[in-house]
Design a protein around this motif. Structure first.
Motif, PDB file in Angstrom:
ATOM      1  N   MET A  31     -55.061  -7.344 -18.467  1.00  0.00           N
ATOM      2  CA  MET A  31     -54.799  -5.799 -18.596  1.00  0.00           C
ATOM      3  C   MET A  31     -54.202  -5.568 -18.671  1.00  0.00           C
ATOM      4  SD  MET A  31     -56.978  -3.343 -19.418  1.00  0.00           S
ATOM      5  CE  MET A  31     -57.149  -1.410 -19.403  1.00  0.00           C
ATOM      6  N   LEU A  32     -53.407  -4.781 -19.745  1.00  0.00           N
ATOM      7  CA  LEU A  32     -51.508  -4.624 -19.546  1.00  0.00           C
ATOM      8  C   LEU A  32     -51.592  -3.195 -19.227  1.00  0.00           C
ATOM      9  CD1 LEU A  32     -50.420  -4.551 -24.440  1.00  0.00           C
ATOM     10  CD2 LEU A  32     -49.599  -6.075 -21.832  1.00  0.00           C
ATOM     11  N   ALA A  33     -50.618  -3.193 -18.796  1.00  0.00           N
ATOM     12  CA  ALA A  33     -50.199  -2.059 -17.561  1.00  0.00           C
ATOM     13  C   ALA A  33     -49.219  -0.471 -18.421  1.00  0.00           C
ATOM     14  CB  ALA A  33     -48.738  -2.505 -16.871  1.00  0.00           C
ATOM     15  N   THR A  34     -49.805   0.003 -17.751  1.00  0.00           N
ATOM     16  CA  THR A  34     -49.190   1.179 -18.541  1.00  0.00           C
ATOM     17  C   THR A  34     -48.338   2.541 -18.116  1.00  0.00           C
ATOM     18  OG1 THR A  34     -50.599   3.085 -17.350  1.00  0.00           O
ATOM     19  CG2 THR A  34     -51.863   2.366 -19.628  1.00  0.00           C
ATOM     20  N   TYR A  35     -47.216   2.954 -18.994  1.00  0.00           N
ATOM     21  CA  TYR A  35     -46.633   4.129 -17.979  1.00  0.00           C
ATOM     22  C   TYR A  35     -46.676   4.662 -16.872  1.00  0.00           C
ATOM     23  CZ  TYR A  35     -42.360   6.807 -18.920  1.00  0.00           C
ATOM     24  OH  TYR A  35     -41.165   7.338 -18.233  1.00  0.00           O
ATOM     25  N   VAL A  36     -45.623   4.348 -16.528  1.00  0.00           N
ATOM     26  CA  VAL A  36     -45.752   4.804 -14.855  1.00  0.00           C
ATOM     27  C   VAL A  36     -44.237   6.399 -14.948  1.00  0.00           C
ATOM     28  CG1 VAL A  36     -45.635   5.622 -12.539  1.00  0.00           C
ATOM     29  CG2 VAL A  36     -47.716   3.714 -13.956  1.00  0.00           C
ATOM     30  N   PRO A  37     -44.219   7.320 -15.298  1.00  0.00           N
ATOM     31  CA  PRO A  37     -43.074   7.984 -15.182  1.00  0.00           C
ATOM     32  C   PRO A  37     -42.889   8.536 -13.564  1.00  0.00           C
ATOM     33  CG  PRO A  37     -44.891   9.325 -15.679  1.00  0.00           C
ATOM     34  CD  PRO A  37     -45.675   8.296 -15.624  1.00  0.00           C
ATOM     35  N   ARG A  38     -41.429   8.034 -13.629  1.00  0.00           N
ATOM     36  CA  ARG A  38     -40.643   8.041 -12.650  1.00  0.00           C
ATOM     37  C   ARG A  38     -39.313   8.299 -13.257  1.00  0.00           C
ATOM     38  NH1 ARG A  38     -45.147   8.088 -10.421  1.00  0.00           N
ATOM     39  NH2 ARG A  38     -45.592   6.461  -8.745  1.00  0.00           N
ATOM     40  N   ASP A  39     -38.316   9.109 -12.385  1.00  0.00           N
ATOM     41  CA  ASP A  39     -36.684   9.298 -12.435  1.00  0.00           C
ATOM     42  C   ASP A  39     -36.239   7.636 -12.000  1.00  0.00           C
ATOM     43  OD1 ASP A  39     -34.451   9.879 -13.155  1.00  0.00           O
ATOM     44  OD2 ASP A  39     -34.074  11.495 -11.148  1.00  0.00           O
ATOM     45  N   SER A  40     -36.080   6.339 -12.289  1.00  0.00           N
ATOM     46  CA  SER A  40     -35.261   5.115 -11.461  1.00  0.00           C
ATOM     47  C   SER A  40     -33.911   4.849 -12.419  1.00  0.00           C
ATOM     48  CB  SER A  40     -36.448   4.284 -10.998  1.00  0.00           C
ATOM     49  OG  SER A  40     -36.788   3.986 -12.087  1.00  0.00           O
ATOM     50  N   PRO A  41     -33.174   4.077 -11.725  1.00  0.00           N
ATOM     51  CA  PRO A  41     -32.439   3.379 -12.406  1.00  0.00           C
ATOM     52  C   PRO A  41     -33.835   2.434 -14.047  1.00  0.00           C
ATOM     53  CG  PRO A  41     -31.756   2.983 -10.453  1.00  0.00           C
ATOM     54  CD  PRO A  41     -32.777   4.064 -10.783  1.00  0.00           C
ATOM     55  N   VAL A  42     -34.933   2.182 -13.255  1.00  0.00           N
ATOM     56  CA  VAL A  42     -35.109   0.719 -14.365  1.00  0.00           C
ATOM     57  C   VAL A  42     -35.986   1.796 -15.009  1.00  0.00           C
ATOM     58  CG1 VAL A  42     -36.996  -1.386 -14.264  1.00  0.00           C
ATOM     59  CG2 VAL A  42     -35.596  -0.445 -12.108  1.00  0.00           C
ATOM     60  N   HIS A  43     -36.042   3.192 -14.898  1.00  0.00           N
ATOM     61  CA  HIS A  43     -37.335   4.089 -16.117  1.00  0.00           C
ATOM     62  C   HIS A  43     -35.740   3.551 -17.244  1.00  0.00           C
ATOM     63  CE1 HIS A  43     -40.073   3.653 -13.334  1.00  0.00           C
ATOM     64  NE2 HIS A  43     -40.768   3.866 -14.275  1.00  0.00           N
ATOM     65  N   ARG A  44     -34.504   4.391 -16.933  1.00  0.00           N
ATOM     66  CA  ARG A  44     -33.052   4.668 -17.342  1.00  0.00           C
ATOM     67  C   ARG A  44     -33.162   3.398 -18.164  1.00  0.00           C
ATOM     68  NH1 ARG A  44     -32.969   8.296 -13.214  1.00  0.00           N
ATOM     69  NH2 ARG A  44     -30.550   6.952 -12.068  1.00  0.00           N
ATOM     70  N   LEU A  45     -32.866   2.891 -18.086  1.00  0.00           N
ATOM     71  CA  LEU A  45     -32.487   1.539 -19.333  1.00  0.00           C
ATOM     72  C   LEU A  45     -33.453   1.403 -20.337  1.00  0.00           C
ATOM     73  CD1 LEU A  45     -32.320  -2.009 -16.835  1.00  0.00           C
ATOM     74  CD2 LEU A  45     -31.156  -0.286 -17.925  1.00  0.00           C
TER      75      LEU A  45
END
Length: 198
Positions: A1-15
């Motif tokens: 199963m493909l993982a689905t987007y989990v919204p967070r405010d993190s450096p990895v998310h902002r890349l």
């Protein structure tokens, strides 16, 4: 199963999505250079650390790895028998790290951003007759079909259990393939109706 987007405010998310996909490809190529068991465990620890930087829980990481646990265990047993425990740790550690890293990209990147990167990356192939927009559509349909096929598999399994039928692989796969092909036909008809042609 493909993982689905989990919204967070993190450096990895902002890349940017392109950076994350490039990093995933380079990590995959880099595993070829890892030949010692401790190197694979270090890679796995680094990926686990990235989950922490992305503000994702350990449970989230465990869910991603649980999906491939049986396959990795079988590979590990085979590697122990054929090549010894150190090779088994290298192979299984690298595989788990790459699965977790691919899931991290999916968990921290919106699907639309991933598809946009694929379309841009396919641009140079236009001179060979490849239409980048179609490649993006193909990737999008593939990603969105994974949960559909998983739901169909659940329905087939539930139907078998309700009838008390034996869970033989053929008895499970044939109805799953038939239902998946029917779904593909419906998607194809919808695309033709919207002018995407055949």
């Amino acid at each position: 199963m493909l993982a689905t987007y989990v919204p967070r405010d993190s450096p990895v998310h902002r890349l940017p999505a392109g950076v994350k996909l490039t990093g995933l490809v380079l990590a995959g190529l880099g595993t070829v250079l890892l030949g010692r068991w401790w190197q694979s465990l270090l890679l796995l620890a680094c990926v686990a650390g990235l989950y922490g930087v992305a503000r994702l829980t350990w449970r989230c990481l465990a869910v991603q790895l649980r999906a491939v646990a049986l396959l990795v265990a079988a590979i590990g047993v085979l590697q122990i028998v054929v090549a010894g425990w150190e090779r088994a740790v290298v192979t299984c550690g690298n595989l788990l790290a790459l699965v977790a890293l691919a899931a991290l990209v999916s968990l921290t990147t919106r699907t639309d951003d991933l598809i946009e990167v694929v379309v841009r990356g396919s641009g140079p192939l236009r001179r060979f007759g490849v239409e980048p927009e179609r490649v993006g559509l193909l990737v999008s349909l593939g990603i969105r079909s994974v949960p559909v096929v998983a739901r169909l598999a659940g329905e087939v399994r539930d139907a078998q259990l309700a009838r008390g039928a034996a869970t033989r692989p053929v008895a499970f796969l044939v109805p799953l393939v038939v239902r998946s092909l029917r779904h593909a036909d419906r998607v194809g008809e919808a695309l033709i109706a919207r002018g995407v042609d055949d």
